[in-house]
Each structure stands twice: as C-alpha cells, then as structure tokens.
Design a protein around this motif. Structure first.
Motif: not given
Length: 236
Positions: A53-58, A198-203
């Motif tokens: 995972t990159d938590y959706g931030v690439e 805490r932040e608005k990120i994906g799993r």
C-alpha cells in the motif's frame, strides 16, 4: 501504483523476509491463475496474502508499507468470543518510510521488531470520542513491562523488542538505521473497516495495470476472483 512497481516490491520484500530465515506459506507463491483455479475460502474470504500500500498517495518510498497476512480469524468468532480470534502478519517498513497515524476500534496488536534497524513508533491516546489526545500520557506494555511516556513520544524498538497496542491507541511508525522486518500478532484483522486514519487517506493502492501481476494483492481479490469459493485445498 503501477503493477510493475508492485511486482518489484513483492520480489524485493520476499528476498528481505527470507534473509531473516522467515519462510512464507506455500500459498504466497501461487500465481494468479492457480489462486483463481483453487479459490480457497480460507484464503480469499479471510483476505490472506500480499498487501502493498501507498495509502492512495502514490509516494510509496515516503508513505507506504509492505504487508503479508499469514492467518486471520473471523469477525463472527470474535463477537461470539470463541473460535479463531487471532491474526498474524509479516511486514516491512523501509528506512524513513512512514506508516501514517491511525488507530483501531477493535484490533489489539503486538508489533514486533523481527530484525533490521530500529522501529520507531509515535504514540497518542484517544479522547472518548476517538480523536487524538495530545496531552494524556501514553501507557503501553513493551515485552510485558508497562511504559509510561508523554503524548507524542517516540518509542524505539530494537530487534527482538515489541509493544502491545490496545484499541484506541493512535500510532504511526517508520524504520531508522535500515529497513525493519516487523511481525504483527493481533486479534482478528479487518483492514476494510477497522483502520481510522488521522488524515484523509485510503488504506489501499489504486493499481495501474502496465504488466501482469506476479501475485495478486488482497485488494485484487474482489475484482480478479469474483464469486465461487471452495472450502478446502488439495495437497498437490
């Protein structure tokens, strides 16, 4: 993330894990075709397997984590209080690679430095509403010894050391001095609903299919292995 990058991370991670004498289960090396043919419910429904995972931030090298879920019980058993109530993961945190601040509502977990550099955890307790309490002291067991630290303190674990995190304890972690092999032993794991960031990120990562997968990720199962489950796997 591009699938080619995911494949590269899997190969590198597998070599790193093996360098510490940890042997992955046989299903780790099934091809997508073999997994699709066998379709064991005990793997697919429990979401066992590879998880990059990159938590959706690439920005995997800066914000990411390598995980492999080895075993996992069922939420129904956990609610009933009997049955397979536990889970196990093996993970890799790369040097200076952040796994972002989060907590769990249900899962209690032991985080274990299995080898490599130092594993660093930033810790906070929760307010009653679940938000971060940036004033309350943090109390966590480390290998059976209770530790009390200031809110936001950094707990550094050398190889062989571990910490127990109960539900509601906020934590972020990263590796220092080198990549770290991490063991996780926990109650039943649910990555779909029990990660509060805490932040608005994906799993999970969004995958760009630029080449064929060497192995499927748990986040691929729904799209690549729809419907049809079997309950057992032959020894062949």
């Amino acid at each position: 993330m591009k699938r080619s990058r995911v494949n590269e991370i899997i190969r590198e991670g597998d070599a790193f894990i093996r360098s510490f004498g940890y042997i992955m289960p046989p299903f780790a090396y099934w091809s997508p075709a073999e997994l699709s043919k066998r379709r064991p419910a005990g793997i697919i429904d429990a979401r066992l397997g590879w998880d990059i995972t990159d938590y959706g931030v690439e920005k995997f090298d800066e914000l990411g984590l390598f995980l492999f879920t080895v075993r996992n019980g069922r939420a129904e058993d956990l609610k009933r209080g009997s049955g397979m109530l536990y889970a196990e993961k093996i993970m890799i945190s790369r040097k200076d690679q952040l796994s972002p601040m989060h907590r769990h509502n249900v899962k209690a977990e032991d985080i274990i430095n299995r080898g490599g550099g130092k594993l660093v955890l930033e810790l906070f307790m929760s307010h009653p509403d679940g938000s971060i309490d940036d004033r309350a002291e943090v109390r966590v067991p480390t290998d059976g010894v209770m530790r009390t630290m200031a809110a936001g303190a950094l707990l550094k674990l050398d190889p062989g050391e571990s910490v127990t995190l109960m539900p509601g304890v906020w934590h972020a972690f990263w590796a220092e001095e080198g990549d770290v092999l991490i063991g996780e032993v926990s109650t039943v794991n649910d990555d779909l609903t029990d990660n509060i960031f805490r932040e608005k990120i994906g799993r999970f990562s969004t995958i760009e299919e630029d080449e064929e997968p060497v192995h499927l990720l748990v986040s691929d199962y729904e799209a690549w292995l729809p419907e049809k489950r079997v309950t057992s796997v032959s020894a062949s």
